[in-house]
Design a protein around this motif. Structure first.
Motif, short mmCIF file in Angstrom:
data_model
loop_
_atom_site.label_atom_id
_atom_site.label_comp_id
_atom_site.label_asym_id
_atom_site.label_seq_id
_atom_site.Cartn_x
_atom_site.Cartn_y
_atom_site.Cartn_z
N VAL A 1 -10.62 -2.07 4.57
CA VAL A 1 -10.17 -2.36 3.21
C VAL A 1 -11.37 -2.30 2.27
N ALA B 1 -1.10 -2.52 7.93
CA ALA B 1 -0.27 -2.22 6.76
C ALA B 1 0.84 -1.28 7.18
N PHE C 1 0.85 -1.19 0.00
CA PHE C 1 0.00 0.00 0.00
C PHE C 1 0.89 1.25 0.00
N THR D 1 -8.15 -0.24 -1.43
CA THR D 1 -7.98 1.08 -0.81
C THR D 1 -8.04 0.91 0.70
N LEU D 2 -7.21 1.68 1.41
CA LEU D 2 -7.22 1.66 2.87
C LEU D 2 -7.87 2.92 3.40
N ILE E 1 3.14 1.70 5.75
CA ILE E 1 3.14 2.69 4.67
C ILE E 1 4.42 3.49 4.74
N GLY F 1 -3.54 3.17 -0.86
CA GLY F 1 -4.09 2.15 -1.73
C GLY F 1 -3.03 1.28 -2.34
N SER F 2 -3.46 0.17 -2.90
CA SER F 2 -2.62 -0.72 -3.68
C SER F 2 -3.31 -0.83 -5.05
#
Lengths: 84, 381
Positions: free
Chosen positions: B315, B299, A81, B355-356, B301, B350-351
């Motif tokens: 998520v 997560a 992320f 999205t977080l 970051i 996000g990935s």
């Protein structure tokens, strides 16, 4: 030893003991969450390719003064992320 | 004139006014006379819509009857106050938006993007989901943009915008009272950048708020991994001349109606209940829809100022009806709402697939604490 099957307790466990869980699994990189699929509440462990077999189906932990089993599900879908 | 009088005039004489030959009037209506938005007006006037406003001389030359003449003839007397009537230029006749249908062999001659709100532009009326930047310490050499998620108010009637720490708080490095501008610097045109070549000129034109408080990140180190739940900051709105009557409004229809309760254990302790259908409006991807697919996510970051370990995050996965991802760079700071238009959280990372989002109860708890303003509450419709 009983498994945690209560969603609320799993959430509390994950928020409080994520560092111990990471240390116990000794896999990096790794991400955890509680998926909202139709399965019973469990901790989903996202790992990179080839790491799935290193994750056991459950782990024993001290939680609220009791020994409990944390159900785990390994998925090889780890994605980093980034801040948007 | 009073609203009741205006309604009586329109009811009794509106059609007569429209039927008057040689007036060029396309429509009549009631409008605000005191310049206030219609919902707040206390003085009203009768409006005549014409394709183009003409001078008295042009009216005479073209044999067009002026509205005050038409009004007097239709109602039997001139208006009591000359400002009780007004002429509005409509640009042309009113036409129906009929079914857009063309012969098959003309396909390709028509098209273009559908009309929509551009969340990247300057807004006269501040609202949720539009772009912003903290340009201090970066402009003009570096440009950036994030999103205004929603707004807060306190018991002293101060209002604040909410976005991420990494958008307006410099990932811990910004200074209290830094100017926040709208639109974001990344969305300025070349001409605008040339017209505002310095930080001071930029702030003079575009400032809407000053940084008030930041939920500081607790960075990870080699021997310590503190947990964070929130990437948030608030800035107090200034007297910028922008309209602040629609702060609860999202850029694409609808308004924020409240805060969602945390996704919680349901009657069946093995299941989680709460609305999982969500949407957001952000600077980059605009309106998108998603589903909450996981909670209590962790997560790590990487920020420019260090690595931050988050726990208890939401998520979100985009639904199949989106044409792209739920979010992308520049959407940071967006408020995420459920199908009941309640705030679920604050988007921050996000990935490629997910999205977080910080849960809203963590965001509000920590903003109240760091700002020392316990009365902070979300502005709702």
């Amino acid at each position: 030893m009983e498994k945690i099957r209560n969603a609320k307790d799993l959430q509390v466990f994950l928020n409080k003991h994520v560092t111990e869980l990471e240390q116990a699994l000794d896999i990096s990189p790794v991400q955890f969450c509680i998926p909202l699929n139709k399965k019973r509440p469990h901790v989903r462990v996202s790992v990179t390719q080839g790491q799935k077999d290193r994750v056991p189906k459950e782990l024993a932990f001290d939680f609220n003064g009791e020994q409990v089993l944390i159900p785990l599900e390994a998925v090889e879908d780890y994605q980093e992320f980034v801040a948007f | 004139m009073k609203l009741s009088d205006a309604l009586e005039v329109i009811g009794d004489h509106g059609l007569d006014i429209l039927d008057t030959q040689g007036s060029g009037i396309e429509a009549v209506a009631i409008g605000s006379k005191d310049g206030k938005p219609l919902a707040q007006a206390t003085d009203f006037s009768i409006l005549a819509f014409v394709p183009k406003k003409l001078s008295k001389r042009e009216l005479s030359q073209n044999n067009i009857r002026s509205f005050d003449t038409v009004f007097a003839n239709s109602t039997g007397s001139p208006s009591q106050d000359p400002f009780d009537i007004d002429v509005v230029e409509s640009g042309g006749a009113f036409t129906i938006n009929s079914n857009f249908s063309v012969p098959r062999n003309q396909r390709g001659l028509y098209g273009g993007k559908p009309a929509t709100i551009d969340t990247q532009k300057w807004f006269s009326s501040l609202r949720c989901g539009i772009g912003c930047t903290n340009p201090v310490n970066s402009y003009p050499s570096s440009l950036s943009v994030g999103t205004i998620g929603f707004y807060l108010e306190d018991n002293q009637k101060n209002t604040y915008l909410v976005s991420n720490n990494h958008v307006i708080g410099g990932s811990n490095s910004a200074t209290i009272n830094d100017s926040i501008i709208q639109p974001g610097t990344l969305d300025l045109t070349g001409n605008e950048l040339n017209q505002m070549p310095t930080l001071n000129s930029l702030i003079a034109q575009l400032e809407i708020a000053k940084l008030t408080s930041t939920v500081k990140f607790k960075f990870s180190s080699s021997n310590n991994t503190p947990h964070n739940q929130v990437d948030a900051a608030i800035a107090k709105l200034t007297d910028s001349g922008r309209n602040k009557t629609e702060l609860a409004r999202l850029s694409f229809g609808g308004s924020i109606l409240g805060e969602a309760a945390p996704l919680a254990e349901g009657p069946n302790p093995e299941q989680i209940t709460g609305s999982t259908n969500v949407y957001k409006v952000g600077r980059t991807t605009g309106y998108t829809e998603g589903i909450v697919t996981a909670i209590a996510a962790t997560a790590k970051i990487n920020y420019p100022t260090g690595k931050v370990h988050f726990t208890d995050q939401i998520v979100i996965t985009p639904t199949l009806d989106n044409v792209g991802p739920f979010s992308d760079r520049g959407d940071s700071g967006s408020g995420v709402l459920n199908e009941h238009h309640e705030l679920v959280g604050l988007l921050f990372a996000g990935s490629p697939k997910n999205t977080l989002v910080n849960p809203i109860h963590h965001v509000m708890d920590q903003l109240r604490t760091v700002s020392n303003i316990p009365s902070l509450r979300v502005i709702t419709a």
